[in-house]
Design a protein around this motif. Structure first.
Motif, PDB file in Angstrom:
ATOM      1  N   UNK A   6       0.838  -1.191   0.000  1.00  0.00           N
ATOM      2  CA  UNK A   6       0.000   0.000   0.000  1.00  0.00           C
ATOM      3  C   UNK A   6       0.881   1.252   0.000  1.00  0.00           C
ATOM      4  N   UNK A   7       0.276   2.417  -0.227  1.00  0.00           N
ATOM      5  CA  UNK A   7       1.065   3.643  -0.224  1.00  0.00           C
ATOM      6  C   UNK A   7       1.799   3.785   1.098  1.00  0.00           C
TER       7      UNK A   7
ATOM      8  N   UNK B  79     -10.125  -2.916   7.032  1.00  0.00           N
ATOM      9  CA  UNK B  79     -11.333  -2.316   6.511  1.00  0.00           C
ATOM     10  C   UNK B  79     -10.989  -1.044   5.747  1.00  0.00           C
TER      11      UNK B  79
ATOM     12  N   UNK C  25      -7.456   1.080   3.918  1.00  0.00           N
ATOM     13  CA  UNK C  25      -6.041   0.937   3.614  1.00  0.00           C
ATOM     14  C   UNK C  25      -5.224   1.477   4.785  1.00  0.00           C
TER      15      UNK C  25
END
Lengths: 571, 314
Positions: A193-194, A531, A533
């Motif tokens: 993820x970022x 739920x 990111x």
């Protein structure tokens, strides 16, 4: 609903978790959820571990007696130790950490919803099952007595009926391992993820990544090698079989080209777990993050260049022996880098001596012995004496079992509350760990002693020469006694872990005070892991982790955690 | 390395982030964007192809070692392979790679008709390759150019008296190495076990590849005139070098494994063809076509190495 921004509380738990998301056997057998696949792997691996362990106990019990025993012939003994080795290597240690624990925690630690290819993941699990079925088929067909290394020409001429079935099994298990590796490499590259940069990735993921590279690049060579061996045994084609003009040493080269890297497939993920355990349970930022991370990659690279050290006495040229010996020494560098960094992490840490940490400390102790005793085996002159003795057996058990498996058990305790949402009994955990540690050392340290005095490995009896039984009997008795103590430790572990599933205290989201992402979702995790990111901080920065009396667990102040990482307060 | 998605897209999609999922039915739940899914598939395929290269790589290493040790066998036995059929097959595969590449482009540019045509041509090439290979194999089987002991069994029972049948495989090859047949290495013995050399104790021979082929055999290998088969039946050929069966063993293994890959290619290209005719692929979604294309090129590439290594010796 729990989000990562707010402090998670037990009361505000997600309505369902991956265990209750769907119910019924079918929902497990056809699941694409990496957590369920990980749990299925875990159960399968632990069952195999039990079978392999029983084989080991049979072998050790036979060795209480120097000569013939009525209840186990020499042939049965050969089959028992072969089965022990093959089960422990191919069915237990290789899949244990990456496929069982790795499958469960890797995507969560990374902040992803699943691995990149969930169907492939389930497929690798079923390949593992087919491989295990082949092992059973091999037993029905008469077992195999070749040793887990399947050296030619014995493996092409052995009368045992189960050689080809087990080779087919190894081939299939190889593909299971390859597909797991492909999945993990792609997941780590593409599903971060970022904010989850390479240097914010937990060291366990670095280790699993390095492992996956070895799995992908080395395992196909094993696959083709056992395929050739099957063809050789079935048709006498003359590649490995010397009576048909083949070269049996070529088999050893091919076999070890895989199987030496495979040693690192076994140990690297264990090292990754230890990096997590040591940092989390001493509540201190890991020392030398980049050094540990790159030493995993270095070990992966070195692993491909040292296979010849298994063949110092097989008739390699002297030059090759010298080269392989020298490169083998260099493996000590990245391994020592890791050990020193773990010790430096412990220094002035606030150490919680719980079960996971005890296993972590056992690992450092046993791995150091296992590593240092490898040096006399890498030295050409001493290896001639020690080759094929119990010294070698003890050395690789210190690394394979004392390190890789102990790390796996440690990791199991570390992530058990996360996986099943329950706490096990720390009291019994510590007792079992102590029994395993004492039993292990008693079993294998005595083997160093008898090996250096010349007790050959794989021998059914030790009374052929005068004085032989007198010399070795005491060591064999101590070793067998140690194996019983160890077995008791594992039985206790099995009992309290299973007991915790039914009667364990409910686990908080973060029982140990970890800061990596898996501690920020509920225990057990929800079906989709996150739920929302997740926001990524420094996974070894424990400054924003606080004990919360109400939850009886730790909470991570996400804002402070992320802010600390972006202000460069981390490493 | 690349993050196909950004913070903004997550925040915009809020809790479930299913905006792209509603738009693209093929997008799996754990990917955020179609591009991320495509990139993952592509990387996965490349990594898998790396394992394929290692898979064949081990066999190429084995080929190199065997040819280094028995050069005379390779230069002799290669004469039995049909260069014309092998060459035709090479062209067939290269052309099928071309049609596959054009097909991938067609999928990317939404040209359904061209895609279907290209996939059909590729499939025809793959099947054609296998048909030609079948004729090659069956011809060799007919001549008993097989692997292992079968290589030494006479095709015609009436020839049996003329043919030197090798001894049964030794029960204990370890002992066979320790005490080899005194005539081992002589021209008449069809199978030569490894010589009894304890190489850790005795210096390697001064000439010849490390004691595996005798010096005489190596010299013989350097005289190409001897290496042309001189009899129709290889078992009656006086110049056939010992251990010639090993060439056919590795030939069948390597081309057979390649053939299995072509067969898998037939399956997946056929599946692509069916899906393409149903209109499953477009410029939005062409991942399977792209990935099968990559696989097919690797299969093609392996053959490009196999062809000269087996057919074009000398």
């Amino acid at each position: 609903m729990t989000t990562l921004d707010a402090r998670p509380t037990i009361a505000a738990e997600a309505p369902d978790n991956y265990l209750t998301f769907r119910r019924g056997l079918i929902s497990w057998l056809f699941t694409l959820d990496h957590k369920r696949i990980g749990v299925m792997y875990l159960a399968a691996v632990l069952v195999s571990f039990f079978v392999g362990g029983v084989m080991a106990l049979l072998v050790r019990t036979k060795l209480l007696f120097p000569g013939q025993v009525e209840w186990m012939t020499a042939e049965q003994y050969n089959k028992a130790f072969t089965l022990h080795g093959a089960i422990m290597v191919f069915l237990v240690i290789i899949p244990s950490i990456p496929a069982a624990l790795g499958n469960f925690v890797l995507p969560i630690m990374l902040g992803a919803k699943d691995v990149a290819f969930p169907r492939l993941n389930l497929f690798s699990f079923y390949l593992w099952v087919f491989g295990a079925i082949c092992a059973v088929w091999s037993l029905i067909a008469g077992g195999f007595d070749t040793g887990w290394t399947f050296y030619t020409p014995y493996s092409t001429t052995s009368q045992a009926g189960g050689v080809i079935p087990v080779l087919v099994g190894v081939f299939i298990l190889g593909f299971s391992s390859i597909f797991t590796g492909v999945n993990f490499i792609v997941t780590i590259h593409k599903l971060r993820p970022p904010g989850m940069t390479w240097f914010r990735m937990p060291l366990f993921l670095w280790a699993v990544y390095a492992t996956a590279i070895i799995q992908v690049l080395a395992t196909p060579v094993l696959g083709i090698t056992v395929a050739l061996l099957v063809i050789e045994r079935a048709f006498n084609i003359g590649i490995f079989d010397p009576s048909m003009g083949g070269d049996p040493v070529l088999f050893q080269h091919f076999f070890w080209f895989y199987s030496h890297p495979a040693v690192y497939i076994m140990i690297l993920p264990g090292m990754g777990i230890i990096s997590e355990i040591i940092a989390v349970h001493s509540h201190r930022h890991i020392f030398g993050f980049r050094f540990i991370a790159f030493s995993s990659i270095a070990i992966a690279i070195f692993s491909f260049l040292v296979w010849g050290h298994h063949m110092f006495t097989s008739g390699q040229s002297g030059l090759m022996n010298v080269l392989f010996s020298a490169i083998t020494f260099s493996v000590a560098i990245p391994s020592a880098v890791k050990v020193f960094n773990w010790l430096a992490t412990l220094y002035k840490g606030s150490i919680s001596l719980n079960t996971s940490m005890l296993y972590g400390l056992s690992f450092i102790f046993l791995f150091t012995i296992g590593g240092l005793t490898g040096i006399p085996l890498a030295v050409l002159s001493t290896d001639i004496h020690l080759h094929d003795t119990y010294y070698v057996v003890a050395h690789f058990h210190y690394v394979m079992m004392g390190s890789a498996l102990i790390a796996m058990i440690g990791g199991l305790h570390h992530w058990w509350p996360k996986m099943f949402g329950v706490m096990y009994s720390e009291f019994w955990g510590k007792i079992a760990c102590a029994l395993v540690f004492i039993g292990f050392n008693l079993t294998f340290f005595t083997q160093f002693m008898m090996g250096s005095q010349g007790m050959p490995r794989r021998y059914y009896s030790y009374d052929q020469l005068e004085g032989m039984a007198e010399t070795f009997r005491i060591y064999h008795h101590l070793s067998t006694g140690g194996s019983y103590i160890m077995a008791l430790g594992f039985v206790i572990t099995g009992i309290y872990l299973i007991h915790s599933l039914f009667a364990g205290k409910k686990a908080p989201a973060n029982p140990w005070g970890g800061a990596s992402l898996e501690w920020q979702c509920t225990s057990p995790p929800p079906h989709d892991n996150f739920s929302k990111t997740p926001r990524v901080g420094d996974c070894y920065d424990f400054s924003a982790v606080h004990w919360d009396e109400k939850q009886q667990g730790y909470v991570v102040d996400a804002d402070a955690h992320v802010a600390a990482a972006s202000s460069g307060k981390g490493h | 390395m690349s993050h196909a998605h950004s913070d903004a897209s997550h925040d915009a999609h809020g809790h479930h982030g299913h905006g792209d999922h509603a738009k693209y039915p093929f997008l799996a739940h754990h990917f955020d964007t179609p591009n991320q899914q495509f990139e993952s598939g592509k990387l996965g395929m490349w990594v898998f192809l790396a394992t394929e290269v290692l898979f064949f790589g081990a066999l190429f290493v084995m080929y190199a070692i065997m040819r280094f040790k028995n050069p005379e066998v390779f230069s002799y036995a290669s004469n039995y392979l049909d260069t014309i059929l092998g060459g035709v097959n090479t062209c067939v595969l290269i052309l099928s790679s071309l049609t596959m590449a054009v097909g991938v482009r067609a999928a990317q540019t939404n040209k359904k008709g061209l895609l279907v045509t290209c996939l059909a041509l590729t499939l025809a090439g793959a099947i054609g390759f296998l048909v030609i290979k079948y004729f090659e194999y069956s011809h060799k089987f007919h001549l008993n150019l097989k692997w292992g002991i079968a290589f030494y069994q006479p095709v015609d029972e009436s020839d049996a008296a003329l043919v030197k049948v090798p001894p049964e495989p030794v029960a204990n090859p370890v002992l066979a190495i320790a005490a080899p047949n005194p005539s081992a290495g002589a021209k008449t013995d069809p199978i030569v076990p490894l010589p009894a050399v304890d190489r850790s104790a005795i210096a390697p021979p001064k000439a010849g590849p490390d004691g595996v082929a005798t010096v005489a055999l190596v010299e013989k290998a350097q005289e190409p005139a001897h290496l042309k088969p001189q009899a129709e039946d290889h078992l009656l050929d006086p110049v056939m070098p010992p251990n010639t069966h090993k060439f056919f063993a590795i030939y069948y293994i390597m081309t057979g494994l390649h053939g299995i890959h072509v067969l898998i290619g037939v399956g997946v290209i056929g599946w692509l063809l069916v899906m393409a005719m149903r209109g499953a692929y477009s410029s939005d979604y062409f991942t399977p076509v792209d990935l099968v294309g990559l696989y097919w090129h690797v299969v093609d590439l392996v053959w490009i190495f196999l062809f000269p290594l087996f057919y074009l010796i000398h």
